[in-house]
Design a protein around this motif. Structure first.
Motif, PDB file in Angstrom:
ATOM      1  N   ALA A  62       0.200   2.110  -3.442  1.00 38.91           N
ATOM      2  CA  ALA A  62       0.404   1.638  -2.073  1.00 38.91           C
ATOM      3  C   ALA A  62       1.196   2.686  -1.299  1.00 38.91           C
ATOM      4  CB  ALA A  62       1.141   0.302  -2.083  1.00 38.91           C
ATOM      5  N   SER A  63       0.511   3.712  -0.846  1.00 39.53           N
ATOM      6  CA  SER A  63       1.145   4.813  -0.125  1.00 39.53           C
ATOM      7  C   SER A  63       0.530   4.948   1.261  1.00 39.53           C
ATOM      8  CB  SER A  63       0.978   6.122  -0.910  1.00 39.53           C
ATOM      9  OG  SER A  63      -0.389   6.387  -1.157  1.00 39.53           O
ATOM     10  N   GLN A  96       0.411   2.199   6.856  1.00 38.51           N
ATOM     11  CA  GLN A  96       1.166   3.181   7.624  1.00 38.51           C
ATOM     12  C   GLN A  96       2.523   3.461   6.989  1.00 38.51           C
ATOM     13  OE1 GLN A  96       2.585   1.998  11.605  1.00 38.51           O
ATOM     14  NE2 GLN A  96       1.821   3.959  12.377  1.00 38.51           N
ATOM     15  N   GLU A  97       3.173   2.386   6.511  1.00 45.59           N
ATOM     16  CA  GLU A  97       4.494   2.546   5.903  1.00 45.59           C
ATOM     17  C   GLU A  97       4.791   1.356   4.997  1.00 45.59           C
ATOM     18  OE1 GLU A  97       9.202   3.098   7.240  1.00 45.59           O
ATOM     19  OE2 GLU A  97       7.661   2.581   8.713  1.00 45.59           O
ATOM     20  N   VAL A  98       5.478   1.633   3.896  1.00 43.24           N
ATOM     21  CA  VAL A  98       5.942   0.588   2.988  1.00 43.24           C
ATOM     22  C   VAL A  98       7.464   0.573   3.028  1.00 43.24           C
ATOM     23  CG1 VAL A  98       5.984  -0.277   0.625  1.00 43.24           C
ATOM     24  CG2 VAL A  98       3.932   0.869   1.495  1.00 43.24           C
ATOM     25  N   GLU A  99       8.036  -0.539   3.460  1.00 43.87           N
ATOM     26  CA  GLU A  99       9.488  -0.663   3.572  1.00 43.87           C
ATOM     27  C   GLU A  99      10.031  -1.395   2.347  1.00 43.87           C
ATOM     28  OE1 GLU A  99      12.921  -2.519   6.563  1.00 43.87           O
ATOM     29  OE2 GLU A  99      10.786  -2.615   7.104  1.00 43.87           O
ATOM     30  N   GLY A 145      -1.696  -2.047  13.618  1.00 42.38           N
ATOM     31  CA  GLY A 145      -0.707  -2.621  14.517  1.00 42.38           C
ATOM     32  C   GLY A 145      -0.067  -3.914  14.066  1.00 42.38           C
ATOM     33  N   PHE A 146      -0.173  -4.268  12.817  1.00 35.39           N
ATOM     34  CA  PHE A 146       0.477  -5.476  12.313  1.00 35.39           C
ATOM     35  C   PHE A 146       1.064  -5.176  10.937  1.00 35.39           C
ATOM     36  CE2 PHE A 146      -3.925  -5.621  10.933  1.00 35.39           C
ATOM     37  CZ  PHE A 146      -3.836  -5.983   9.599  1.00 35.39           C
ATOM     38  N   GLY A 147       1.738  -6.140  10.362  1.00 39.46           N
ATOM     39  CA  GLY A 147       2.352  -5.957   9.061  1.00 39.46           C
ATOM     40  C   GLY A 147       2.348  -7.247   8.265  1.00 39.46           C
TER      41      GLY A 147
END
Length: 256
Positions: free
Chosen positions: A194-195, A215-218, A233-235
């Motif tokens: 998951a990158s 786009q990004e994994v926090e 545009g969502f998460g």
């Protein structure tokens, strides 16, 4: 004489044992999961799947799939006859129970035709046809790993299966990544992490059934779940993310 507290505890344990032994094999249709694409008021009862690696929201029993979803059998008796003839396989293994659960990303084979279990865009379980080449492997999400005695590592996947590997470093098997497993021998052939830039299929949330690009994994350094944001545009939380190699891993019917 047994103290009252201990006697009550003994009584509670006996009730638990009776409950486990008499576990119901069915449930009321009004109480079945919303992910089951079945009418709720046509009858009172519906078959409950046997315990498997999936939660009840993420799987359905073989008998219902053959009769109500695929229409291969007209009755429960006909579905049982098909199963008893050895014509039904789940993840490449023959099953003899019509109560066997078939869950998300499981491969169901009936005769020569195979089906992949996914969620549609309404969050309902869908069993879509796939070719024989794709039916030879399946995607499994790595939910956790445990270090065993001798430095060996046990991998735990979303469908309940486990696997022990040797000499695995921290970066070899990242929780949340997806492994492609060969169903003939159970070996891992590919791993997708998951990158940033990875494509994934969403198994929950408001965008269930959609394909998105990470786009990004926090990473949350707390009890809060990790969050993933997408280029669209969502998460969502990482638990709902299944990394795939390409959109071809998901049958085209999911986009219909």
């Amino acid at each position: 004489m047994i103290p009252i507290a201990r006697e009550w505890q003994k009584f509670s344990l006996e009730k638990m044992e009776v409950h486990d032994m008499g576990r119901s094999s069915h449930m009321k249709r009004l109480a079945m999961p919303r992910s089951w694409p079945l009418p709720r008021k046509t009858s009172v009862w519906v078959q409950r799947p046997d315990p498997c690696g999936h939660s009840i929201e993420c799987c359905m029993p073989v008998g219902i799939i053959l009769r109500d979803i695929l229409g291969i059998a007209g009755t429960r008796k006909e579905a049982n006859q098909i199963v008893q003839k050895g014509l039904v396989k789940v993840d490449g293994k023959e099953t003899k129970s019509i109560n066997r659960g078939v869950g998300i990303f499981d491969v169901l084979t009936v005769g020569e035709q195979s089906y992949l279990c996914i969620f549609d865009k309404r969050g309902r379980l869908s069993y879509n046809p796939i070719d024989s080449k794709k039916a030879g492997s399946k995607l499994c999400r790595l939910n956790g790993k445990t270090t065993l005695k001798g430095g060996r590592t046990q991998l735990s996947f979303h469908d309940g299966r486990t696997m022990i590997v040797d000499n695995a470093s921290k970066d070899d098997w990242a929780t949340g990544s997806t492994c492609r497993i060969n169903l003939s021998d159970g070996s891992i052939t590919e791993t997708y992490t998951a990158s940033t830039g990875a494509q994934c299929y969403l198994t929950g949330g408001n965008h269930v059934g959609e394909i998105a690009t990470i786009q990004e994994v926090e990473i949350k350094r707390s009890s809060m779940p990790n969050e993933v944001s997408f280029e669209e545009g969502f998460g969502t939380i990482q638990e709902y993310v299944m990394v795939i190699s390409s959109p071809d891993d998901i049958p085209s019917e999911v986009d219909a």
